[in-house]
Design a protein around this motif. Structure first.
Motif, PDB file in Angstrom:
ATOM      1  N   ALA A 131     -11.833 -21.852 -11.922  1.00 33.69           N
ATOM      2  CA  ALA A 131     -13.160 -21.214 -11.556  1.00 33.69           C
ATOM      3  C   ALA A 131     -13.042 -20.519 -10.064  1.00 33.69           C
ATOM      4  O   ALA A 131     -13.889 -19.998  -9.538  1.00 33.69           O
ATOM      5  CB  ALA A 131     -14.276 -21.909 -11.632  1.00 33.69           C
ATOM      6  N   GLY A 132     -12.011 -20.829  -9.435  1.00 35.60           N
ATOM      7  CA  GLY A 132     -11.894 -20.310  -8.158  1.00 35.60           C
ATOM      8  C   GLY A 132     -12.655 -21.329  -6.997  1.00 35.60           C
ATOM      9  O   GLY A 132     -12.947 -20.768  -5.908  1.00 35.60           O
ATOM     10  N   ILE A 166     -15.155 -20.052 -19.792  1.00 33.26           N
ATOM     11  CA  ILE A 166     -16.442 -19.925 -18.693  1.00 33.26           C
ATOM     12  C   ILE A 166     -15.810 -19.934 -17.206  1.00 33.26           C
ATOM     13  O   ILE A 166     -16.344 -19.324 -16.525  1.00 33.26           O
ATOM     14  CB  ILE A 166     -17.416 -20.654 -18.810  1.00 33.26           C
ATOM     15  CG1 ILE A 166     -18.076 -20.457 -20.453  1.00 33.26           C
ATOM     16  CG2 ILE A 166     -18.641 -20.449 -18.190  1.00 33.26           C
ATOM     17  CD1 ILE A 166     -18.150 -19.224 -20.960  1.00 33.26           C
ATOM     18  N   SER A 167     -14.819 -20.935 -17.039  1.00 34.19           N
ATOM     19  CA  SER A 167     -14.343 -21.033 -15.831  1.00 34.19           C
ATOM     20  C   SER A 167     -13.445 -19.778 -15.489  1.00 34.19           C
ATOM     21  O   SER A 167     -13.740 -19.271 -14.247  1.00 34.19           O
ATOM     22  CB  SER A 167     -13.316 -22.306 -15.796  1.00 34.19           C
ATOM     23  OG  SER A 167     -13.924 -23.383 -16.105  1.00 34.19           O
ATOM     24  N   ILE A 168     -12.814 -19.169 -16.460  1.00 37.89           N
ATOM     25  CA  ILE A 168     -11.998 -17.943 -15.914  1.00 37.89           C
ATOM     26  C   ILE A 168     -13.106 -16.786 -15.817  1.00 37.89           C
ATOM     27  O   ILE A 168     -12.910 -15.778 -14.871  1.00 37.89           O
ATOM     28  CB  ILE A 168     -10.900 -17.710 -16.787  1.00 37.89           C
ATOM     29  CG1 ILE A 168      -9.888 -16.714 -16.339  1.00 37.89           C
ATOM     30  CG2 ILE A 168     -11.487 -16.947 -18.153  1.00 37.89           C
ATOM     31  CD1 ILE A 168      -9.080 -17.120 -15.325  1.00 37.89           C
ATOM     32  N   ILE A 173     -16.089 -12.950 -12.045  1.00 37.29           N
ATOM     33  CA  ILE A 173     -17.338 -12.419 -11.654  1.00 37.29           C
ATOM     34  C   ILE A 173     -17.476 -12.641 -10.054  1.00 37.29           C
ATOM     35  O   ILE A 173     -17.738 -11.586  -9.288  1.00 37.29           O
ATOM     36  CB  ILE A 173     -18.534 -13.147 -12.264  1.00 37.29           C
ATOM     37  CG1 ILE A 173     -18.433 -12.411 -13.599  1.00 37.29           C
ATOM     38  CG2 ILE A 173     -19.826 -12.556 -11.697  1.00 37.29           C
ATOM     39  CD1 ILE A 173     -19.655 -13.445 -14.658  1.00 37.29           C
ATOM     40  N   ILE A 174     -17.053 -13.758  -9.610  1.00 36.08           N
ATOM     41  CA  ILE A 174     -17.477 -14.018  -8.209  1.00 36.08           C
ATOM     42  C   ILE A 174     -16.378 -13.500  -7.225  1.00 36.08           C
ATOM     43  O   ILE A 174     -16.754 -13.006  -6.138  1.00 36.08           O
ATOM     44  CB  ILE A 174     -17.361 -15.664  -8.072  1.00 36.08           C
ATOM     45  CG1 ILE A 174     -18.570 -16.257  -8.851  1.00 36.08           C
ATOM     46  CG2 ILE A 174     -17.636 -15.945  -6.556  1.00 36.08           C
ATOM     47  CD1 ILE A 174     -19.944 -15.893  -8.541  1.00 36.08           C
ATOM     48  N   THR A 194     -17.934 -18.521  -1.728  1.00 33.36           N
ATOM     49  CA  THR A 194     -17.662 -18.635  -2.995  1.00 33.36           C
ATOM     50  C   THR A 194     -18.349 -19.573  -3.729  1.00 33.36           C
ATOM     51  O   THR A 194     -19.151 -19.155  -4.973  1.00 33.36           O
ATOM     52  CB  THR A 194     -15.986 -18.823  -3.254  1.00 33.36           C
ATOM     53  OG1 THR A 194     -15.201 -17.844  -2.621  1.00 33.36           O
ATOM     54  CG2 THR A 194     -15.754 -18.992  -4.873  1.00 33.36           C
ATOM     55  N   VAL A 195     -18.587 -20.625  -3.182  1.00 29.59           N
ATOM     56  CA  VAL A 195     -19.302 -21.792  -3.802  1.00 29.59           C
ATOM     57  C   VAL A 195     -20.994 -21.196  -3.967  1.00 29.59           C
ATOM     58  O   VAL A 195     -21.428 -21.477  -5.043  1.00 29.59           O
ATOM     59  CB  VAL A 195     -19.298 -23.163  -2.757  1.00 29.59           C
ATOM     60  CG1 VAL A 195     -20.509 -24.152  -3.155  1.00 29.59           C
ATOM     61  CG2 VAL A 195     -17.917 -23.500  -3.072  1.00 29.59           C
ATOM     62  N   GLU A 196     -21.376 -20.885  -2.686  1.00 25.37           N
ATOM     63  CA  GLU A 196     -22.981 -20.145  -2.635  1.00 25.37           C
ATOM     64  C   GLU A 196     -22.854 -19.238  -3.750  1.00 25.37           C
ATOM     65  O   GLU A 196     -23.685 -19.452  -4.596  1.00 25.37           O
ATOM     66  CB  GLU A 196     -23.267 -19.730  -1.385  1.00 25.37           C
ATOM     67  CG  GLU A 196     -23.184 -20.823  -0.154  1.00 25.37           C
ATOM     68  CD  GLU A 196     -24.375 -21.920  -0.484  1.00 25.37           C
ATOM     69  OE1 GLU A 196     -25.403 -21.386  -0.560  1.00 25.37           O
ATOM     70  OE2 GLU A 196     -23.966 -22.914  -0.286  1.00 25.37           O
TER      71      GLU A 196
END
Length: 724
Positions: A131-132, A166-168, A173-174, A194-196
């Motif tokens: 998910a990055g 959903i992770s990919i 998206i982010i 990225t986390v926020e």
């Protein structure tokens, strides 16, 4: 005290006050002290009575107010209790907890939770990287979302948390939103941004679920047919495999479409980290072997293959110093403890971009999760409420976003594992709590031990999980059964693999809607013939024994008649008449429409029927209907179709009556036109080749014979589907 020189009047003024004296003065002057004393006694009694009455009135008023307030509070309290009771009773967890069988279910739930919890440790970290995000966020995503789904979800087997597709999707998206301000993804500032943004995405998805749940939009899952869904998961598996190849080969592959990433890998094969490749392949082989061993031996407690390769990978990397000597990438330092609950903060422009993407993500997650839940529910005999799942995913997403989880989703592989451990009614959703406790324990106490975990091992864990997502067998079945649905599968699979999850979902939904619109605007049209032995009308294209009556065309439209297909219906009727004329068959004098298959008509379709009636009447053809449904007949009556179009006497209950009436009227007209008496032998069956043949063993020689032949059996209405 008053002195002896004070008069009685002074004493009265002192005792009663100026108000009473004023009242006394209003009643007139007192002529003597005796008279004043008498008046004073009377006034004092009146004052006492008035004060007592005032006290009684005040007491009664207080009592009334107290009783009213008490009643109001009691009513409000009762109302609040009813609301709370209704809210609690609406939670599925309250229902199954009340009937929980501790002896039968607790052991199953604990075992399933422990196994899934152990599986989530490497899998959650791998999906977090996918998910990055830092790997610990994959662990955070496996704690609170699972607990809140347990409380509000309907499925007792669905395991909510991290999910490969959903992770990919989250990364897709982010990454573009954050990359506008960050050029180095590994920088601390970029990681924090990225986390926020990811946590805010989770909360926004939860808000969308809340809106969908309010308007009961659970029906939206119907717009993603199963072929498109399985094609999407197959394409997503290829996409995930491509995204994890960089960890296996030790290359810094830039983000992009799948074909771009494969092109980069093939052009840099000489730069592959051999040590990373060997570690990943060995871990993959161990995973496959242990999985095969568990499958063949059916152990009561299967060997946790993912935990085995995780421990072996840490030990080999740590004591072999593979990260320092050979450049094998490791997870590195993982912060201990749980994520501190906080509301994420991002810029307004980023929030607007996320809002658009969150709608797509919410639909994808909901469709995937509910389809997994419904599949397991159907297999184990319990119902899954799609609208209640919206509220469960809403709670899981919002709480997850506040506690460090990226958008949670149902996992098919872990849910299927839970179903095998606790089949039927042996287990419950309590396994989610047990697995969450296992992951939380790791976050609190064991994160330092994960420092040397090699990323190629995490890639191998993901590779083995992808096997359950590939559905080539179903694609072969679809190819044999339905080319349209096979086309849906291909579009979804290729669109997802080549262009990413977002475009893949859009292509899947668009292709499904295209097929739906095509079927609604161009539905099937059948010309019906009569089968004497079965006493039914069937499609002449499917049944060779179904024969048509000369001069009578019986047709059926295999869908509701509305604005989108009314022209198609009219064209098909005229086409059927033109084919008979081109084949040299007897001229058609009656067209009968089997209306039993029409569940709905609209005003556009009614206008078309009026036009069709007029055009057929101009050609000497009579239009009739059989088997109108009451709802359609009522609408036709309101529209005045019986006066402007086909009269009500030509609305028949069944096809048998319509055919007999049409033939009878035709015979009577022929008799009136002819100078000589003609035999009412109007029904001669035309079989293939145009030859005249007998229907059964006897020639139909009269209207009575036709009526007897058609009524010699049941008069059931014909269904819209062909029964082979």
């Amino acid at each position: 005290m008053a002195g002896p020189q004070q008069s009685m009047a002074d004493l009265v003024r002192t005792f009663c006050g100026s108000q009473n004296h004023a009242r006394h003065e209003q009643r007139g002057a007192i002529k003597s002290e005796a008279e004043f004393s008498k008046e004073f006694t009377r006034w004092s009694a009146e004052e006492v009575q008035q004060r007592r009455k005032s006290r009684r009135d005040a007491t009664n008023k207080w009592r009334l107010e107290t009783e009213f307030e008490g009643t109001w509070l009691a009513e409000r309290g009762e109302y609040c209790m009813r609301c709370a009771s209704g809210l609690l009773s609406s939670l599925p967890s309250v229902r199954w907890m009340g009937a929980y069988r501790w002896r039968q279910s607790l052991r199953v739930d604990v075992v399933a939770g422990l196994i899934v919890g152990v599986m989530l440790i490497p899998q959650g970290m791998a999906y977090g990287l996918l998910a990055g995000l830092p790997p610990e966020y994959g662990l955070y995503s496996s704690i609170w979302p699972s607990v809140f789904y347990m409380l509000m979800g309907c499925s007792k087997h669905l395991q909510v948390g991290t999910n490969a597709p959903i992770s990919i999707l989250t990364d897709e998206i982010i990454a573009p939103i954050v990359s506008a301000d960050c050029h180095d993804p590994e920088a601390a500032q970029c990681v924090s941004a990225t986390v926020e943004a990811t946590l805010m995405l989770s909360i926004m998805i939860g808000a969308i679920y809340c809106l969908m749940g309010t308007f009961k939009l659970g029906i939206i899952t119907s717009f993603m047919p199963n072929p498109a869904l399985t094609g999407f998961t197959t394409g997503a598996s290829g996409l995930i495999f491509t995204a994890n190849m960089k960890h296996l080969v030790g290359l810094d592959v830039p983000s992009g479409f799948s074909f771009m990433q494969w092109s980069y890998i093939l052009r840099h094969l000489g730069d592959v980290n051999v040590a990373s490749l060997i570690i990943g392949l060995v871990a993959l082989a161990i995973l496959v072997l242990i999985k095969m061993f568990n499958k063949h031996h059916e152990l009561k407690f299967p060997i946790p293959e993912q935990l085995v390769v995780l421990v072996l990978g840490i030990l080999v990397t740590k004591f072999g110093e593979l990260d320092a000597r050979f450049g094998v990438k490791i997870v590195g330092e993982i912060p201990g403890g749980l994520h501190t609950p906080a509301f994420p903060t991002i810029g307004t422009s980023q929030m607007l971009e996320l809002l658009q993407q969150s709608v797509i993500a919410a639909l994808v997650i909901y469709i995937l999760s509910v389809n997994v839940a419904k599949s397991l529910g159907n297999s184990h005999g319990y119902h899954v409420d799609a609208n209640q799942e919206l509220w469960a995913l809403c709670a899981a997403s919002v709480v997850g976003g506040l506690t460090g989880a990226y958008p949670p989703s149902g996992s098919f592989s872990r849910s299927a594992l839970v179903a095998t451990i606790g089949p039927g009614d042996k287990g419950s959703a309590l396994h989610n709590l047990v697995s969450a406790m296992v992951v939380a324990l790791v976050c609190l106490a064991l994160t330092p031990a994960l420092y040397h975990l090699p990323k190629p091992v995490l890639a191998s864990v993901i590779f083995t999980a992808l096997t359950s997502m590939v559905t080539f067998k179903e694609a072969r079945v679809l190819y044999r059964v339905s080319r349209w649905e096979f086309a849906l599968w291909v579009v979804a699979a290729l669109g997802t693999f080549l262009f990413g999850v977002t475009y893949g979902i859009m292509a899947s939904v668009a292709s499904a809607l295209f097929v739906l619109l095509t079927e609604q605007t161009r539905p099937g049209f059948s010309v019906l013939g009569f089968i004497q032995g079965a006493n039914q009308f069937r499609d002449t294209a499917l049944f060779e024994q179904a024969v048509q009556f000369p001069g009578i065309k019986v047709c059926r439209f295999n869908a509701s008649l509305h604005f989108a297909n009314s022209e198609h219906f009219e064209a098909k009727v005229n086409e059927a008449l033109s084919e008979d004329a081109a084949a040299g068959k007897e001229a058609v004098y009656s067209v009968i429409v089997d209306a039993s298959s029409l569940n709905r008509v609209d005003t556009t379709a009614i206008s078309m029927l009026v036009t069709l009636h007029e055009s057929l009447a101009a050609r000497g053809i009579e239009l009739s209907f059989a088997g109108w449904k009451s709802k359609c007949a009522a609408l036709l009556g309101k529209f005045g179709f019986d006066s402007t179009g086909v009269p009500a006497e030509r609305w028949y209950l069944c096809l048998h009556d319509a055919v007999i009436a049409a033939h009878t009227k035709h015979v009577e007209l022929e008799k009136a036109k002819s100078d000589t008496q003609v035999s009412p032998n109007a029904i001669v069956v035309l079989v293939e080749g145009g030859a005249e043949a007998e229907l059964g063993t006897e020639m139909v020689s009269s209207v009575g014979d036709l009526s007897h032949m058609m009524r010699n059996g049941s008069r059931e209405e014909i269904n819209s589907d062909e029964q082979l």
